[in-house]
Motif scaffolding. Sequence first.
Motif, PDB file in Angstrom:
ATOM      1  N   UNK A 168       0.838  -1.197   0.000  1.00 36.78           N
ATOM      2  CA  UNK A 168       0.000   0.000   0.000  1.00 36.78           C
ATOM      3  C   UNK A 168       0.876   1.252   0.000  1.00 36.78           C
ATOM      4  N   UNK A 169       0.536   2.178  -0.878  1.00 37.85           N
ATOM      5  CA  UNK A 169       1.282   3.433  -0.923  1.00 37.85           C
ATOM      6  C   UNK A 169       1.109   4.204   0.375  1.00 37.85           C
ATOM      7  N   UNK A 170      -0.117   4.143   0.925  1.00 41.40           N
ATOM      8  CA  UNK A 170      -0.401   4.868   2.156  1.00 41.40           C
ATOM      9  C   UNK A 170      -1.265   3.985   3.055  1.00 41.40           C
ATOM     10  N   UNK A 171      -0.610   3.181   3.888  1.00 46.28           N
ATOM     11  CA  UNK A 171      -1.356   2.354   4.837  1.00 46.28           C
ATOM     12  C   UNK A 171      -2.028   3.257   5.859  1.00 46.28           C
ATOM     13  N   UNK A 199      -6.623  -1.132   6.251  1.00 49.46           N
ATOM     14  CA  UNK A 199      -5.792  -1.012   5.039  1.00 49.46           C
ATOM     15  C   UNK A 199      -4.340  -1.206   5.434  1.00 49.46           C
ATOM     16  N   UNK A 200      -3.928  -2.460   5.445  1.00 51.59           N
ATOM     17  CA  UNK A 200      -2.582  -2.821   5.890  1.00 51.59           C
ATOM     18  C   UNK A 200      -1.805  -3.463   4.749  1.00 51.59           C
ATOM     19  N   UNK A 201      -0.494  -3.548   4.912  1.00 48.91           N
ATOM     20  CA  UNK A 201       0.353  -4.169   3.896  1.00 48.91           C
ATOM     21  C   UNK A 201       0.330  -5.700   3.990  1.00 48.91           C
ATOM     22  N   UNK A 202       0.067  -6.194   5.166  1.00 51.94           N
ATOM     23  CA  UNK A 202      -0.111  -7.634   5.369  1.00 51.94           C
ATOM     24  C   UNK A 202      -1.439  -7.824   6.078  1.00 51.94           C
ATOM     25  N   UNK A 203      -2.258  -8.714   5.563  1.00 52.89           N
ATOM     26  CA  UNK A 203      -3.594  -8.881   6.124  1.00 52.89           C
ATOM     27  C   UNK A 203      -4.022 -10.337   5.990  1.00 52.89           C
ATOM     28  N   UNK A 204      -5.045 -10.695   6.751  1.00 56.18           N
ATOM     29  CA  UNK A 204      -5.551 -12.065   6.743  1.00 56.18           C
ATOM     30  C   UNK A 204      -6.801 -12.132   5.871  1.00 56.18           C
TER      31      UNK A 204
END
Length: 464
Positions: free
Chosen positions: A150-153, A159-164
């Motif tokens: 993500x450009x802007x978490x 809105x995360x870079x790693x998610x379930x």
Amino acid sequence: MNKASRLFWPTLVTPKNAVVKPTEQLSRSQKLLTELGLVKAGSNGTYQIMPIAQRTIDKCIQLVQRNMQAAGGQKISLPVLTPAQLWKKTGRLDGDISEFYMVRDRSGKQFLMSPTHEEAVTAMLASAAPISYRQLPQRLYQIGPKFRDELKSRFGLMRAKEFLMKDMYSFDVSLDAARQTYATVTAAYERFFRQLELPFVRVEAASGIMGGSQSHEYHFISPVGEDTLLQCSNCSYAGNTEVFGNEADAPSTCPSCQSAQLSRVRGVEVAHTFLLGDKYSKPLGATFLNTSGKPEPLVMGCFGIGITRVIAAALEVLSTEQQLRWPKLLAPYDVCVIGPKAGSKEQASAERIEHELLNQLAQICGAEQLLHDERKELTIGKRLLDAQRLGHPLTIVVGAKATQLEAPKLELHTSGSEKLELEVAEVLQLVTQHEQHKQQLLQSQLEETNSEQQQEQKRFGHVH
């Protein structure tokens, strides 16, 4: 039984005279989860889940799995790393790949840290050929981490870079059969969201990089939502403005009935479904043998639910600025019991009532669903404040009034309501009603599933 004194629960404490620097706007769920020590930032866009929040994630996974298995799903696990070569074959590396994490092994081979697994699962089916039409449909799902640069978490778990994520991939013999699978799985999605007792909206959506002929999103309505949705009050139409290219191009009248009763709301996307056709099966050679013994491309669908996003978005919708509120089926604990303060004159007699109450509650809702706040060095008020901020559906206080000779009373605090002073039997009855309501939510799934399975049997002449 769970004991509050044993919980790893690293709350944030701000000194009274501290100067708090202004930070980027936080969502309500992010602020509360962080302050209460349920979630900690690992790095920009990644999060560490503490034990209380992990309980909710586990409950959400269990509920999703119940619905996916009821829809004919079989659970699998696929590697996080997907060979980039597969994505080249389907053409998905030709577009904008700035959100993808790309890595190389020591031999120079390139992989994606998968944001989704269409290529991987389709290649797996291709390697399992020949598949007979008699083995279809196949509905395979997994639950695991996904990655997106993500450009802007922001907004924490929303809105995360790693998610379930739960992702299901379906394989059918024809477009008509794939549409039936689509109807079955999306019905399971709607059932899942109804079980959360949250208002949601299903909208027409753009297929984007995923492709396919049909696509729907599921949204919770919230001011922090990043999508603009159109809803018609004259008919049942609902759509994402992305369908029309962008928000500026969206019509002012309903695309379905041409009514001017079209409103715009903000939504948080929590699930997405696609009817893919043969977009992936053709280039990757995933086929089945038809009734004549000849190979044909499998017809696919894919279905995603953001597990961590569902939880964060639900808290965003339900919570107040100061207190968490959970869907009943996802609350970390059903009941929190707070006993007397150590050294108080009523401690000995109140503790006898407290221990008997705990035994009775364990019989009603199970010891695993109880949190005993036995930190008796703290006042009842301090422990009650913690319980209210954590949003337990039911908090029971065994205090001085429990030891009254005439009409002994317990305090019952329900999430979001004023306290009630009730006799022990009345408290146990309300706890029983809470558990019965949870069971009714789960029972509705069983009844709907049986009906859907009967319809499928009639349609295809056999059980899938």
